[in-house]
Scaffold this active site. Structure first.
Site, PDB file in Angstrom:
ATOM      1  N   ARG A 125       0.844  -1.189   0.000  1.00  0.00           N
ATOM      2  CA  ARG A 125       0.000   0.000   0.000  1.00  0.00           C
ATOM      3  C   ARG A 125       0.886   1.248   0.000  1.00  0.00           C
ATOM      4  O   ARG A 125       1.953   1.267   0.652  1.00  0.00           O
ATOM      5  CB  ARG A 125      -0.843  -0.030   1.269  1.00  0.00           C
ATOM      6  CG  ARG A 125      -1.849   1.090   1.413  1.00  0.00           C
ATOM      7  CD  ARG A 125      -2.986   0.952   0.459  1.00  0.00           C
ATOM      8  NE  ARG A 125      -4.135   1.746   0.854  1.00  0.00           N
ATOM      9  CZ  ARG A 125      -5.128   2.059   0.031  1.00  0.00           C
ATOM     10  NH1 ARG A 125      -5.110   1.657  -1.227  1.00  0.00           N
ATOM     11  NH2 ARG A 125      -6.154   2.747   0.455  1.00  0.00           N
ATOM     12  N   THR A 400      -9.826   0.046  -9.846  1.00  0.00           N
ATOM     13  CA  THR A 400      -8.724  -0.713  -9.261  1.00  0.00           C
ATOM     14  C   THR A 400      -8.671  -1.947 -10.132  1.00  0.00           C
ATOM     15  O   THR A 400      -9.468  -2.076 -11.050  1.00  0.00           O
ATOM     16  CB  THR A 400      -9.085  -1.031  -7.789  1.00  0.00           C
ATOM     17  OG1 THR A 400      -9.139   0.193  -7.075  1.00  0.00           O
ATOM     18  CG2 THR A 400      -8.124  -1.964  -7.108  1.00  0.00           C
ATOM     19  N   THR A 418      -3.938  -0.770  -7.257  1.00  0.00           N
ATOM     20  CA  THR A 418      -4.756   0.360  -7.684  1.00  0.00           C
ATOM     21  C   THR A 418      -3.966   1.650  -7.790  1.00  0.00           C
ATOM     22  O   THR A 418      -2.907   1.796  -7.174  1.00  0.00           O
ATOM     23  CB  THR A 418      -5.916   0.565  -6.677  1.00  0.00           C
ATOM     24  OG1 THR A 418      -6.804   1.567  -7.174  1.00  0.00           O
ATOM     25  CG2 THR A 418      -5.418   1.000  -5.317  1.00  0.00           C
ATOM     26  N   SER A 471      -7.719   0.842   3.257  1.00  0.00           N
ATOM     27  CA  SER A 471      -8.164   0.334   1.956  1.00  0.00           C
ATOM     28  C   SER A 471      -9.336  -0.626   2.132  1.00  0.00           C
ATOM     29  O   SER A 471      -9.573  -1.149   3.225  1.00  0.00           O
ATOM     30  CB  SER A 471      -7.010  -0.416   1.292  1.00  0.00           C
ATOM     31  OG  SER A 471      -7.438  -1.055   0.114  1.00  0.00           O
ATOM     32  N   GLY A 492     -13.382  -1.779  -6.928  1.00  0.00           N
ATOM     33  CA  GLY A 492     -14.694  -1.164  -6.666  1.00  0.00           C
ATOM     34  C   GLY A 492     -14.813  -0.398  -5.368  1.00  0.00           C
ATOM     35  O   GLY A 492     -15.914  -0.304  -4.815  1.00  0.00           O
ATOM     36  N   GLY A 493     -13.716   0.157  -4.849  1.00  0.00           N
ATOM     37  CA  GLY A 493     -13.815   0.935  -3.612  1.00  0.00           C
ATOM     38  C   GLY A 493     -14.431   0.086  -2.515  1.00  0.00           C
ATOM     39  O   GLY A 493     -14.120  -1.101  -2.394  1.00  0.00           O
TER      40      GLY A 493
HETATM   41  O1  DON Z   1      -7.880   0.995  -1.567  1.00  0.00           O
HETATM   42  C1  DON Z   1      -9.060   1.205  -1.769  1.00  0.00           C
HETATM   43  O2  DON Z   1      -9.944   0.672  -1.139  1.00  0.00           O
HETATM   44  C2  DON Z   1      -9.454   2.130  -2.895  1.00  0.00           C
HETATM   45  N1  DON Z   1      -8.435   3.087  -3.163  1.00  0.00           N
HETATM   46  C3  DON Z   1      -9.720   1.291  -4.054  1.00  0.00           C
HETATM   47  C4  DON Z   1     -10.231   2.106  -5.161  1.00  0.00           C
HETATM   48  C5  DON Z   1     -10.953   1.255  -6.057  1.00  0.00           C
HETATM   49  O3  DON Z   1     -11.235   0.114  -5.849  1.00  0.00           O
HETATM   50  C6  DON Z   1     -11.364   1.874  -7.238  1.00  0.00           C
HETATM   51  N2  DON Z   1     -11.794   0.820  -8.127  1.00  0.00           N
HETATM   52  N3  DON Z   1     -12.241   0.134  -8.708  1.00  0.00           N
END
Ligand code: DON
Length: 592
Positions: A125, A400, A418, A471, A492-493
């Site tokens: 990270r 991501t 990501t 994250s 997907g956050g």
């Molecule tokens: O680390 C995280 O949880 C976010 N920065 C991830 C961002 C994310 O998944 C965007 N994507 N699809």
């Protein structure tokens, strides 16, 4: 430590009499729940038909968002590399062919399970640069600035990908490092044929990338036009940087030319990262977080990801409910999912952050006893209340990428990494050719600032020098009785955690073949805002009505995640690669 429960989670509200619950009507079953839309922003070309069968191979398998990158990893396996080698090669290739999230300028997590059943994780990270401060995302008047937080060079964390790959390779790789980076350096240098998803994606982010000269020069034609599918994209500066990494390992990124170019980019644009920050970056090896679900072992990413802890907490809650009495699209099951998600995401907000800076009650949160307490608060047919205050946790984008690898010996590697937003900040480092992340946006915006626009200011995830931002990435491996069962993950956050959990549930509780488990429609609840989001295609209107009748605010949304997964055929041991059709350029590549 006993964990306090939110009183409001234990009682329902907004209950109104509704129609009698009836089994959901899915006219043609899950096979009809086609999810045609691609992962990427612009959707010019018609979607490819949705695969119903996983790709099979006897020995090794790589599944990623880019068929080209999967092939690079597969070739490493075929040349005698192990799953770690293939994961590293695939990761570098994605940095070339899947720039929306593949990266060397970002960070992520790797979960590894060895053939003898041991497991480990690599945390790469991003970290906050030394000049970071709790109030760094405020303007001169002290007001929170979303621009600084998400869309400026201050939002760039010290990248971790190259160090993470180097650490994984040094400890567990088999092939020479050079051979793992060389294919990607060559891909960037001589170019590759732009696939349809990338063409559509680049056309869709022209304004974002166009803010930066180096990005425009790298990803668009001299007249500013986007590349069409089928044309060749050459990324020379990126090829040079990958060449330095190929020749000098992590020093090719964290020291020398690349580091100087990155630090100069920061100085030109008011960013914080210095050459010293780069030289000091270290990836970390951490114990995985573990749980069990219906007799299966769940191995996932610990903090600074919230993913493993939250998913195991939810699976523990769900394990005590009669899941098999339900269909995976029934209102009752979706209600249980929503209620479990609500509870775990509340704990995520309260407890989770960088473990090097916080004491985190991982064992308690992932314990069966705690889950039983939470489960007891779930009312069978009505939605709980998340909180009296309408508080959300803030912006996270949907870009991501996750990929899965299994080798011939059964070593499994699950990687999610990501740049945070799609194409990260959108800024290519001038002269070095790689995109910068905007991961600092995953820190809380301002200490104490928790408001209805979606900000949260709780202490565990406030920015500090060297700290890793919380994250949701959830690279996961499932095993049973000492045998590998599946490798799963998603972008997907915050939806990541729920996406991965639903694939795991589909595999275990509903016995779905892996491609169906991946294709099946998904839902998301994250405590606040207090709403259940469902994928547009896949749920019958009657199901959504039934959920609304229970008191859920149901919102129909776009696609949720892209879970490129691998399962092992129980009888034959074959590797079954399931690329998620929500990603247009994805592919599974196996070798026998
Ligand atoms: O680390 C995280 O949880 C976010 N920065 C991830 C961002 C994310 O998944 C965007 N994507 N699809």
């Amino acid at each position: 430590m006993p964990l306090p429960l939110l009183r409001s989670l234990q009682t329902g509200r907004r209950w109104r009499p509704g129609p009698v619950l009836r089994p959901a009507v899915l006219a043609a079953g899950l096979a009809a729940t086609l999810l045609h839309s691609g992962h990427l922003a612009a959707q010019a070309a018609p979607a490819a038909p949705r695969p119903t069968q996983a790709v099979q191979a006897r020995a090794g398998m790589v599944v990623s968002a880019s068929a080209i990158a999967s092939q690079v990893g597969r070739d490493v396996l075929a040349a005698g590399g192990n799953a770690i080698d293939a994961a590293i090669a695939t990761g570098f290739a994605l940095a070339v062919t899947y720039p929306t999230a593949g990266n060397i300028g970002g960070g992520g997590f790797m979960v590894v399970r060895f053939p003898d059943g041991r497991a480990t994780t690599i945390d790469f990270r991003e970290r906050a640069p030394a000049a970071s401060r709790p109030h760094m995302f405020t303007d001169s008047s002290g007001a929170y600035s979303a621009r600084l937080h998400h869309n400026s060079h201050v939002s760039v964390g010290v990248p971790g990908t190259v160090a993470g790959f180097e650490l994984a390779h040094r400890k567990y790789g088999r092939m020479a490092w050079r051979g793992l980076v060389a294919p990607s350096a060559a891909l960037a240098d001589t170019g590759f044929v732009v696939p349809t998803g990338l063409a559509a994606s680049l056309a869709g982010v022209r304004n974002k990338l166009g803010q930066y000269e180096a990005s425009k020069a790298a990803y668009y034609k001299p007249d500013g036009a986007p590349y069409a599918a089928g044309e060749r994209l050459v990324l020379r500066d990126l090829g040079q940087t990958l060449g330095r990494i190929r020749d000098a390992g992590r020093d090719g990124f964290y020291r020398g030319t690349t580091a100087r170019l990155l630090a100069a980019e920061m100085q030109r644009h008011g960013g914080l990262i210095t050459e010293e920050d780069l030289a000091r970056y270290e990836a970390a090896e951490r114990e995985p977080v573990r749980g069990t679900f219906m007799g299966y072992d769940i191995i996932s990413m610990p903090p600074p990801s919230s993913g493993g802890v939250a998913m195991i907490e939810m699976l523990n809650i769900l394990e005590g409910l009669p899941l098999k009495s339900q269909k995976p699209d029934s209102p009752q099951y979706l209600h249980w999912l929503a209620e479990s998600m609500r509870r775990a995401f509340r704990d995520r907000a309260v407890h989770l952050g960088d473990p090097d800076f916080n004491a985190i009650p991982v064992a308690e949160l992932t314990g069966k006893d705690y889950a039983a307490t939470l489960r007891a608060g779930i009312v069978a047919d009505k939605a709980s209340v998340s909180s009296p205050a309408d508080v959300r946790q803030g912006y996270e984008s949907d870009e991501t990428t996750h990929y899965s690898v299994v080798d011939k010996d059964g070593m499994a590697v699950s990687v999610t990494y990501t740049l945070e937003a799609g194409y990260g900040l959108g800024a290519v480092v001038d002269g070095a050719g790689f995109l910068l992340n905007n991961e600092m946006g995953d820190f809380n915006g301002k200490p104490g600032l928790t408001d209805s626009t979606g900000l949260i200011g709780t202490a565990p995830n406030v920015a500090a020098p060297g700290k890793r931002m919380l994250s949701s990435m959830t690279p996961t491996i499932v095993a049973r009785d000492g045998q590998l069962v599946a490798v799963v993950g998603s972008p997907g956050g915050r939806t990541i955690i729920n996406t991965v959990m639903q694939v795991v549930l589909n595999l275990i509780a509903f016995d779905m073949p892996v491609q169906q488990a991946v294709n099946a429609p998904r839902v998301h609840h994250q405590w606040l805002p207090d709403r259940l989001t469902v994928e547009r295609e896949g749920f019958a209107p009657a199901t959504l009505d039934a959920l609304r009748a229970m008191g859920h605010e149901v919102r129909v949304g776009g696609q949720q995640g892209t879970a490129h997964s691998i399962a092992i055929d129980r009888k034959t041991g074959a590797r079954l690669g399931a690329a998620d059709p929500r990603d247009r350029d994805a592919g599974a590549a196996g070798h026998n």
